[in-house]
Enzyme design. Sequence first.
Site, mmCIF file in Angstrom:
data_model
loop_
_atom_site.group_PDB
_atom_site.id
_atom_site.type_symbol
_atom_site.label_atom_id
_atom_site.label_comp_id
_atom_site.label_asym_id
_atom_site.label_seq_id
_atom_site.Cartn_x
_atom_site.Cartn_y
_atom_site.Cartn_z
ATOM 1 N N PRO A 36 2.525 16.575 11.081
ATOM 2 C CA PRO A 36 2.939 17.492 10.324
ATOM 3 C C PRO A 36 3.477 17.619 9.208
ATOM 4 C CG PRO A 36 4.568 17.012 12.228
ATOM 5 C CD PRO A 36 3.327 16.101 12.157
ATOM 6 N N ASP A 68 5.986 20.012 8.027
ATOM 7 C CA ASP A 68 7.165 20.852 8.170
ATOM 8 C C ASP A 68 8.353 20.292 7.366
ATOM 9 O OD1 ASP A 68 7.088 19.038 10.601
ATOM 10 O OD2 ASP A 68 8.959 19.914 10.853
ATOM 11 N N GLN A 69 8.589 18.800 7.553
ATOM 12 C CA GLN A 69 9.957 18.369 6.788
ATOM 13 C C GLN A 69 9.858 18.443 5.261
ATOM 14 O OE1 GLN A 69 12.633 17.727 8.732
ATOM 15 N NE2 GLN A 69 11.439 18.889 9.965
ATOM 16 N N LYS A 115 0.984 -1.254 0.103
ATOM 17 C CA LYS A 115 -0.037 0.041 -0.009
ATOM 18 C C LYS A 115 0.852 1.264 0.088
ATOM 19 C CE LYS A 115 -1.894 1.931 4.101
ATOM 20 N NZ LYS A 115 -1.640 3.176 4.287
ATOM 21 N N ASN A 116 1.860 1.274 0.861
ATOM 22 C CA ASN A 116 2.576 2.484 1.122
ATOM 23 C C ASN A 116 3.432 2.781 0.020
ATOM 24 O OD1 ASN A 116 0.979 3.153 3.120
ATOM 25 N ND2 ASN A 116 2.413 2.288 4.863
ATOM 26 N N ARG A 118 -8.994 0.086 3.764
ATOM 27 C CA ARG A 118 -8.053 0.946 3.259
ATOM 28 C C ARG A 118 -6.820 0.233 2.885
ATOM 29 N NH1 ARG A 118 -7.000 4.063 7.198
ATOM 30 N NH2 ARG A 118 -4.916 4.265 6.063
ATOM 31 N N ARG A 147 -3.457 11.003 3.792
ATOM 32 C CA ARG A 147 -2.107 11.231 4.126
ATOM 33 C C ARG A 147 -1.442 11.127 2.942
ATOM 34 N NH1 ARG A 147 0.761 14.462 7.452
ATOM 35 N NH2 ARG A 147 2.996 13.772 7.717
HETATM 36 C C1 EPZ Z 1 4.077 6.771 6.581
HETATM 37 O O1 EPZ Z 1 3.378 8.068 7.272
HETATM 38 C C2 EPZ Z 1 3.083 5.719 6.462
HETATM 39 N N1 EPZ Z 1 2.005 6.125 5.611
HETATM 40 C C3 EPZ Z 1 2.598 5.376 7.825
HETATM 41 O O2 EPZ Z 1 1.774 4.209 7.669
HETATM 42 C C4 EPZ Z 1 3.574 5.042 8.697
HETATM 43 O O3 EPZ Z 1 3.095 4.749 10.159
HETATM 44 C C5 EPZ Z 1 4.815 6.084 8.776
HETATM 45 O O4 EPZ Z 1 5.073 6.397 7.456
HETATM 46 C C6 EPZ Z 1 6.099 5.656 9.610
HETATM 47 O O5 EPZ Z 1 6.438 4.619 8.890
HETATM 48 C C7 EPZ Z 1 2.153 6.140 4.294
HETATM 49 O O6 EPZ Z 1 3.297 5.736 3.745
HETATM 50 C C8 EPZ Z 1 0.855 6.508 3.394
HETATM 51 P P1 EPZ Z 1 6.362 9.946 8.757
HETATM 52 P P2 EPZ Z 1 3.998 9.266 7.205
HETATM 53 O O7 EPZ Z 1 6.452 11.047 7.745
HETATM 54 O O8 EPZ Z 1 4.939 9.741 5.942
HETATM 55 C C9 EPZ Z 1 7.071 13.234 12.238
HETATM 56 C C10 EPZ Z 1 -0.035 2.704 7.671
HETATM 57 O O9 EPZ Z 1 -0.581 2.178 8.609
HETATM 58 N N2 EPZ Z 1 7.008 13.972 11.041
HETATM 59 O O10 EPZ Z 1 7.601 8.777 8.541
HETATM 60 O O11 EPZ Z 1 3.118 10.344 7.447
HETATM 61 C C11 EPZ Z 1 5.755 12.430 12.389
HETATM 62 O O12 EPZ Z 1 4.973 13.374 13.159
HETATM 63 C C12 EPZ Z 1 0.317 4.277 7.840
HETATM 64 O O13 EPZ Z 1 -0.019 2.169 6.459
HETATM 65 C C13 EPZ Z 1 7.388 15.430 11.310
HETATM 66 O O14 EPZ Z 1 7.793 15.923 12.253
HETATM 67 O O15 EPZ Z 1 4.940 9.111 8.482
HETATM 68 C C14 EPZ Z 1 6.051 11.397 12.916
HETATM 69 O O16 EPZ Z 1 6.286 11.500 14.173
HETATM 70 C C15 EPZ Z 1 -0.217 4.763 9.128
HETATM 71 N N3 EPZ Z 1 7.461 16.224 10.386
HETATM 72 C C16 EPZ Z 1 7.367 10.946 12.199
HETATM 73 O O17 EPZ Z 1 7.907 12.107 11.715
HETATM 74 C C17 EPZ Z 1 7.129 15.895 9.090
HETATM 75 O O18 EPZ Z 1 7.031 16.693 7.933
HETATM 76 C C18 EPZ Z 1 7.174 9.713 11.093
HETATM 77 O O19 EPZ Z 1 6.502 10.275 10.269
HETATM 78 C C19 EPZ Z 1 6.822 14.668 8.659
HETATM 79 C C20 EPZ Z 1 6.769 13.640 9.803
#
Ligand code: EPZ
Length: 429
Positions: free
Chosen positions: A123, A125-126, A22-23, A397, A93
Amino acid sequence: MKKLVINGGKQLNGKIRISGAKNAAVAILPAVILSDGVCRIENIPNISDVNAMVNILHKMGAKVNRLSKTAIEIDATPVTNPEAVWDEVMDMRASSYLLGALLGRFSRASVAMPGGCDFGVRPLDQHLKGFEVLGAKHTVDKGIIRAEADSLTGGHVYLDVVSVGATINIMLAAVRAKGRTVIENAAREPHVVDVANFLNSMGADVRGAGTNIIKINGVEHLNGTSYSIIPDQIEAGTYMAAAAATGGDVVLQNVITKHLESITAKLREMGVEVDEYDDCVHVRQHGRLHRCNVKTMPHPGFPTDMQPQITALLSTADGTSIVTEGVWDHRFSYVGELKRMGANIAVDSRVAVIQGMDILNGAPVKATDLRAGAAMIIAALAANGTTHIEEVQYIERGYEDIVEKLQSLGADIKIIYTDEPTAQTAQTA
Ligand code: EPZ
């Protein structure tokens, strides 16, 4: 309203085929916008998040040709307007990837702020920091993120946190930028590598995906391609946990065993027998599971998307286990639902202490998000008696044909339709 009805206590036995990831799929689909040709994508999972993304691309003007249940052909060259502001964009997302893809092709983008599973602030922001390094300024107005640059130029991005989404989104924006982009502290998940491989199959120059430093040399154009998506690491892990929970004997076909290493190691620690072969794993469990501690981390650590499932499994293990969530602020909301089934779990912020019970009992519960829904299914399959699970749309989903796959393994599970109103409409991650 749809509900799952599960009569627990049946061992899962047999073999099933794992679907595409999926991801990876929800990132590769928007990446097609960057191509000047036609892209044929195979092993794409037939799940609602993927279908929602395909619908968004179609609404943007892309030509979509469904070749089969798991193969699709997309020509995004007719897309001329770099905007995606419809409601369905907000529900997912992965819609944030439309920003990187539209920026990468048009040097400007307007995308509705994406939603996602509710386990804390999510967020961007990154992502925006990376776009800024490439020369794009952004504004947020009335729930729409607008990003724009005269043209994108490569730069050096140091991510403050390891972020799957930001790593992928910056890659999408950078592949056609002028010059070289370096992403430091990059995410290393298998789906990050899959997106990089997809981009390279179109003629991009992305190196180092799968390590914490990714280097991208921008190219003028990207061609059409034919690409097959990797198997889903989390779907496979979910069925491994379900086999272990029911004392079953299950073979999962179409997996990449390397992607499952941290899950396999943890299950073996719990006493589960896992044998690895070229493209399948064989999972067997006899007797009670052992307790263990789990800390979720970015890849190659234990995946956060397996945290609810392993917590459900540990709810009937022998002893006290501790699960620490290393990625998200609030990813234990489902614990209340497990407690309705008799689980003994205490949660304090990012830590759950689980006293293993001899057995859980069926109860009416709901899926609070995608992976929480999978955890409820695992608990229900092992429980004594009948469990009803509401908010099934969350589960649909991310899990292709989950009812049929579990039925083929001997589970007593079915979907029923009732006219009671659903507690809440679901958002998607
Ligand atoms: C992806 O979400 C996945 N979703 C999530 O899977 C998964 O839990 C996550 O990666 C972590 O592996 C998809 O790929 C569609 P992140 P993503 O950016 O990209 C912080 C599922 O069940 N962060 O890696 O949104 C954030 O708050 C879903 O399939 C910032 O601070 O996750 C978190 O604490 C649920 N600023 C950490 O980084 C940013 O700009 C990791 O988030 C971005 C993220």
